[in-house]
Design a protein around this motif. Structure first.
Motif, PDB file in Angstrom:
ATOM      1  N   THR A  22      71.613 -62.645  13.846  1.00  0.00           N
ATOM      2  CA  THR A  22      71.636 -62.673  15.307  1.00  0.00           C
ATOM      3  C   THR A  22      71.709 -61.262  15.858  1.00  0.00           C
ATOM      4  OG1 THR A  22      72.759 -64.800  15.243  1.00  0.00           O
ATOM      5  CG2 THR A  22      72.844 -63.590  17.325  1.00  0.00           C
ATOM      6  N   GLY A  23      72.493 -60.404  15.217  1.00  0.00           N
ATOM      7  CA  GLY A  23      72.582 -59.013  15.657  1.00  0.00           C
ATOM      8  C   GLY A  23      71.249 -58.312  15.565  1.00  0.00           C
ATOM      9  N   LEU A  24      70.480 -58.584  14.494  1.00  0.00           N
ATOM     10  CA  LEU A  24      69.159 -57.997  14.367  1.00  0.00           C
ATOM     11  C   LEU A  24      68.254 -58.480  15.480  1.00  0.00           C
ATOM     12  CD1 LEU A  24      68.592 -58.279  10.510  1.00  0.00           C
ATOM     13  CD2 LEU A  24      69.016 -56.202  11.809  1.00  0.00           C
ATOM     14  N   GLY A  25      68.371 -59.759  15.835  1.00  0.00           N
ATOM     15  CA  GLY A  25      67.534 -60.304  16.896  1.00  0.00           C
ATOM     16  C   GLY A  25      67.843 -59.674  18.233  1.00  0.00           C
ATOM     17  N   ALA A  26      69.092 -59.214  18.429  1.00  0.00           N
ATOM     18  CA  ALA A  26      69.473 -58.652  19.714  1.00  0.00           C
ATOM     19  C   ALA A  26      69.095 -57.188  19.847  1.00  0.00           C
ATOM     20  CB  ALA A  26      70.986 -58.798  19.911  1.00  0.00           C
ATOM     21  N   ALA A  27      68.622 -56.559  18.744  1.00  0.00           N
ATOM     22  CA  ALA A  27      68.270 -55.148  18.800  1.00  0.00           C
ATOM     23  C   ALA A  27      67.105 -54.945  19.762  1.00  0.00           C
ATOM     24  CB  ALA A  27      67.887 -54.660  17.401  1.00  0.00           C
ATOM     25  N   PRO A  28      67.150 -53.923  20.620  1.00  0.00           N
ATOM     26  CA  PRO A  28      66.072 -53.715  21.585  1.00  0.00           C
ATOM     27  C   PRO A  28      64.786 -53.295  20.903  1.00  0.00           C
ATOM     28  CG  PRO A  28      67.617 -51.872  21.628  1.00  0.00           C
ATOM     29  CD  PRO A  28      68.221 -52.916  20.734  1.00  0.00           C
ATOM     30  N   ALA A  29      63.662 -53.844  21.358  1.00  0.00           N
ATOM     31  CA  ALA A  29      62.361 -53.482  20.822  1.00  0.00           C
ATOM     32  C   ALA A  29      61.802 -52.316  21.622  1.00  0.00           C
ATOM     33  CB  ALA A  29      61.414 -54.680  20.901  1.00  0.00           C
ATOM     34  N   GLN A  30      61.016 -51.462  20.952  1.00  0.00           N
ATOM     35  CA  GLN A  30      60.406 -50.342  21.631  1.00  0.00           C
ATOM     36  C   GLN A  30      59.332 -50.854  22.578  1.00  0.00           C
ATOM     37  OE1 GLN A  30      58.753 -47.431  19.018  1.00  0.00           O
ATOM     38  NE2 GLN A  30      58.144 -46.044  20.663  1.00  0.00           N
ATOM     39  N   ALA A  31      59.332 -50.378  23.809  1.00  0.00           N
ATOM     40  CA  ALA A  31      58.371 -50.849  24.803  1.00  0.00           C
ATOM     41  C   ALA A  31      56.976 -50.382  24.446  1.00  0.00           C
ATOM     42  CB  ALA A  31      58.774 -50.336  26.183  1.00  0.00           C
ATOM     43  N   GLN A  32      56.011 -51.266  24.561  1.00  0.00           N
ATOM     44  CA  GLN A  32      54.620 -50.943  24.298  1.00  0.00           C
ATOM     45  C   GLN A  32      53.974 -50.370  25.560  1.00  0.00           C
ATOM     46  OE1 GLN A  32      52.420 -51.190  21.503  1.00  0.00           O
ATOM     47  NE2 GLN A  32      51.220 -50.018  22.991  1.00  0.00           N
ATOM     48  N   GLU A  33      53.269 -49.262  25.423  1.00  0.00           N
ATOM     49  CA  GLU A  33      52.591 -48.655  26.561  1.00  0.00           C
ATOM     50  C   GLU A  33      51.137 -49.118  26.619  1.00  0.00           C
ATOM     51  OE1 GLU A  33      54.868 -44.536  27.505  1.00  0.00           O
ATOM     52  OE2 GLU A  33      53.322 -44.440  25.957  1.00  0.00           O
ATOM     53  N   VAL A  79      49.135 -44.233  31.724  1.00  0.00           N
ATOM     54  CA  VAL A  79      49.671 -44.814  30.492  1.00  0.00           C
ATOM     55  C   VAL A  79      51.152 -45.030  30.700  1.00  0.00           C
ATOM     56  CG1 VAL A  79      50.143 -44.457  28.035  1.00  0.00           C
ATOM     57  CG2 VAL A  79      47.967 -43.701  29.007  1.00  0.00           C
ATOM     58  N   SER A  80      51.603 -46.279  30.648  1.00  0.00           N
ATOM     59  CA  SER A  80      53.027 -46.559  30.813  1.00  0.00           C
ATOM     60  C   SER A  80      53.326 -47.968  30.344  1.00  0.00           C
ATOM     61  CB  SER A  80      53.468 -46.392  32.270  1.00  0.00           C
ATOM     62  OG  SER A  80      52.996 -47.452  33.066  1.00  0.00           O
ATOM     63  N   ALA A  81      54.616 -48.241  30.158  1.00  0.00           N
ATOM     64  CA  ALA A  81      55.064 -49.579  29.771  1.00  0.00           C
ATOM     65  C   ALA A  81      55.445 -50.412  30.980  1.00  0.00           C
ATOM     66  CB  ALA A  81      56.264 -49.469  28.818  1.00  0.00           C
ATOM     67  N   ASP A 177      44.475 -51.854  27.830  1.00  0.00           N
ATOM     68  CA  ASP A 177      44.577 -51.809  26.374  1.00  0.00           C
ATOM     69  C   ASP A 177      45.862 -51.114  25.935  1.00  0.00           C
ATOM     70  OD1 ASP A 177      42.100 -53.017  26.178  1.00  0.00           O
ATOM     71  OD2 ASP A 177      41.024 -51.109  26.083  1.00  0.00           O
ATOM     72  N   LYS A 178      46.326 -51.467  24.747  1.00  0.00           N
ATOM     73  CA  LYS A 178      47.472 -50.776  24.172  1.00  0.00           C
ATOM     74  C   LYS A 178      47.130 -49.306  23.952  1.00  0.00           C
ATOM     75  CE  LYS A 178      49.644 -54.597  21.649  1.00  0.00           C
ATOM     76  NZ  LYS A 178      50.047 -55.076  20.300  1.00  0.00           N
ATOM     77  N   ALA A 179      48.078 -48.445  24.260  1.00  0.00           N
ATOM     78  CA  ALA A 179      47.893 -47.013  24.067  1.00  0.00           C
ATOM     79  C   ALA A 179      48.639 -46.597  22.817  1.00  0.00           C
ATOM     80  CB  ALA A 179      48.415 -46.244  25.269  1.00  0.00           C
ATOM     81  N   SER A 180      47.939 -46.021  21.867  1.00  0.00           N
ATOM     82  CA  SER A 180      48.548 -45.607  20.604  1.00  0.00           C
ATOM     83  C   SER A 180      48.589 -44.090  20.552  1.00  0.00           C
ATOM     84  CB  SER A 180      47.736 -46.144  19.419  1.00  0.00           C
ATOM     85  OG  SER A 180      48.271 -45.682  18.195  1.00  0.00           O
ATOM     86  N   GLY A 181      49.804 -43.540  20.575  1.00  0.00           N
ATOM     87  CA  GLY A 181      49.956 -42.094  20.481  1.00  0.00           C
ATOM     88  C   GLY A 181      49.540 -41.346  21.731  1.00  0.00           C
ATOM     89  N   ALA A 182      49.400 -42.047  22.862  1.00  0.00           N
ATOM     90  CA  ALA A 182      48.987 -41.385  24.104  1.00  0.00           C
ATOM     91  C   ALA A 182      50.186 -40.782  24.816  1.00  0.00           C
ATOM     92  CB  ALA A 182      48.287 -42.376  25.021  1.00  0.00           C
ATOM     93  N   GLN A 203      51.948 -57.154  28.102  1.00  0.00           N
ATOM     94  CA  GLN A 203      52.888 -56.607  27.137  1.00  0.00           C
ATOM     95  C   GLN A 203      53.817 -57.700  26.616  1.00  0.00           C
ATOM     96  OE1 GLN A 203      55.573 -53.660  28.666  1.00  0.00           O
ATOM     97  NE2 GLN A 203      57.022 -54.041  27.034  1.00  0.00           N
ATOM     98  N   ALA A 204      54.341 -58.535  27.517  1.00  0.00           N
ATOM     99  CA  ALA A 204      55.267 -59.587  27.107  1.00  0.00           C
ATOM    100  C   ALA A 204      54.586 -60.554  26.147  1.00  0.00           C
ATOM    101  CB  ALA A 204      55.771 -60.337  28.337  1.00  0.00           C
ATOM    102  N   ASP A 205      53.313 -60.882  26.410  1.00  0.00           N
ATOM    103  CA  ASP A 205      52.586 -61.782  25.520  1.00  0.00           C
ATOM    104  C   ASP A 205      52.431 -61.162  24.150  1.00  0.00           C
ATOM    105  OD1 ASP A 205      52.374 -63.565  27.549  1.00  0.00           O
ATOM    106  OD2 ASP A 205      50.329 -62.987  28.123  1.00  0.00           O
ATOM    107  N   ASP A 206      52.085 -59.845  24.118  1.00  0.00           N
ATOM    108  CA  ASP A 206      51.886 -59.186  22.834  1.00  0.00           C
ATOM    109  C   ASP A 206      53.194 -59.078  22.070  1.00  0.00           C
ATOM    110  OD1 ASP A 206      49.154 -58.790  22.993  1.00  0.00           O
ATOM    111  OD2 ASP A 206      49.374 -56.981  24.200  1.00  0.00           O
ATOM    112  N   ASP A 207      54.280 -58.778  22.786  1.00  0.00           N
ATOM    113  CA  ASP A 207      55.572 -58.701  22.113  1.00  0.00           C
ATOM    114  C   ASP A 207      55.933 -60.048  21.485  1.00  0.00           C
ATOM    115  OD1 ASP A 207      55.837 -56.109  22.809  1.00  0.00           O
ATOM    116  OD2 ASP A 207      57.197 -56.451  24.491  1.00  0.00           O
ATOM    117  N   ALA A 208      55.609 -61.125  22.208  1.00  0.00           N
ATOM    118  CA  ALA A 208      55.963 -62.453  21.720  1.00  0.00           C
ATOM    119  C   ALA A 208      55.164 -62.816  20.485  1.00  0.00           C
ATOM    120  CB  ALA A 208      55.721 -63.485  22.821  1.00  0.00           C
ATOM    121  N   SER A 209      53.893 -62.339  20.411  1.00  0.00           N
ATOM    122  CA  SER A 209      53.053 -62.704  19.273  1.00  0.00           C
ATOM    123  C   SER A 209      53.148 -61.704  18.137  1.00  0.00           C
ATOM    124  CB  SER A 209      51.588 -62.811  19.725  1.00  0.00           C
ATOM    125  OG  SER A 209      51.138 -61.557  20.217  1.00  0.00           O
TER     126      SER A 209
END
Length: 239
Positions: A22-33, A79-81, A177-182, A203-209
């Motif tokens: 459960t603690g691992l599940g609560a860890a914040p995910a890095q926001a996708q830009e 480019v932003s999240a 589109d997702k920004a990689s390294g931008a 972003q929310a859809d991609d995080d969920a999948s």
């Protein structure tokens, strides 16, 4: 050979494992830009632009926003999240500077536009952003910000969900589109109902999948505990 663990010890171990998961599940995910066209409102018609250009992130999209005569709308490829990190248009929302040479006409309105194509660091691979430009659009009184764009900044490109993908043909392809390294525009002096909100939803859809959600991991933890407890109770009844 290790001695067998007691039933209570096994149950406590399961509980500890559940807490860890459960603690691992609560860890914040890095926001996708994402790369996308953000939409901005200038100050109210007649109000002077502030030191930051007078921009505020729009609360609705250009297809429904109906600016008044004397208003300025801004579009920034960024480019932003989320909207908080989006770079603002790097030209002030100054109606007089943009539309001062366009006289008023009965039955129409004038809307100033600032079109900021972003920086090279924010550009999709292989593309070079055009310089910032301003335009003065003359519209019917019920015209939208999207109508203003169509009048002065073709070709426009939209996706199947009416998300604005390109202004004046930029960028040539892609849409939120997702920004990689931008490089993010966050903190730069120069960025959602708006286009940014659509990107945030994507972003929310991609995080969920992209992996198990905190809710899923928490559910697995509960199954671990319930399974351990049920096994312990069954062994007690057999004993």
């Amino acid at each position: 050979m290790r001695p067998p663990r007691s039933r209570s010890a096994r149950l406590l171990g399961a509980l500890a494992l559940a807490g860890t998961v459960t603690g691992l599940g609560a860890a914040p995910a890095q926001a996708q830009e994402y790369r996308y066209w953000s939409f901005w409102d200038g100050p109210a018609a007649g109000a002077p632009a502030s030191g930051d250009g007078g921009w505020s992130y729009a609360t609705e999209g250009p297809a429904t926003s109906r600016p008044r005569d004397g208003a300025v709308a801004g579009f920034r490829f960024t480019v932003s999240a989320d909207s908080a990190a989006a770079g603002k248009p790097r030209r002030a929302a100054d109606f007089d500077a943009i539309c001062g040479q366009t006289p008023a006409q009965d039955g129409t309105k004038r809307v100033g536009l600032v079109l900021d194509f972003g920086t090279k660091a924010e550009a999709p691979s292989g593309e070079n952003p055009p310089p910032v430009r301003t335009e003065c659009a003359r519209l019917p009184e019920d015209g939208t910000a999207g109508d203003a764009l169509a009048a002065v900044a073709k070709p426009l490109r939209y996706d199947a969900n009416a998300l604005l993908c390109a202004i004046a043909g930029y960028p040539k392809a892609g849409c939120a589109d997702k920004a990689s390294g931008a490089a993010s525009a966050s903190g730069a002096p120069d960025p959602g109902a708006s286009d940014g909100a659509s990107a945030a939803g994507k972003q929310a859809d991609d995080d969920a999948s992209g992996g198990p959600s905190a809710g899923l991991i928490g559910g697995l933890a509960v199954l671990v505990v319930l399974g351990a407890a049920a096994g312990w109770q069954a062994r007690r009844r057999r004993g």
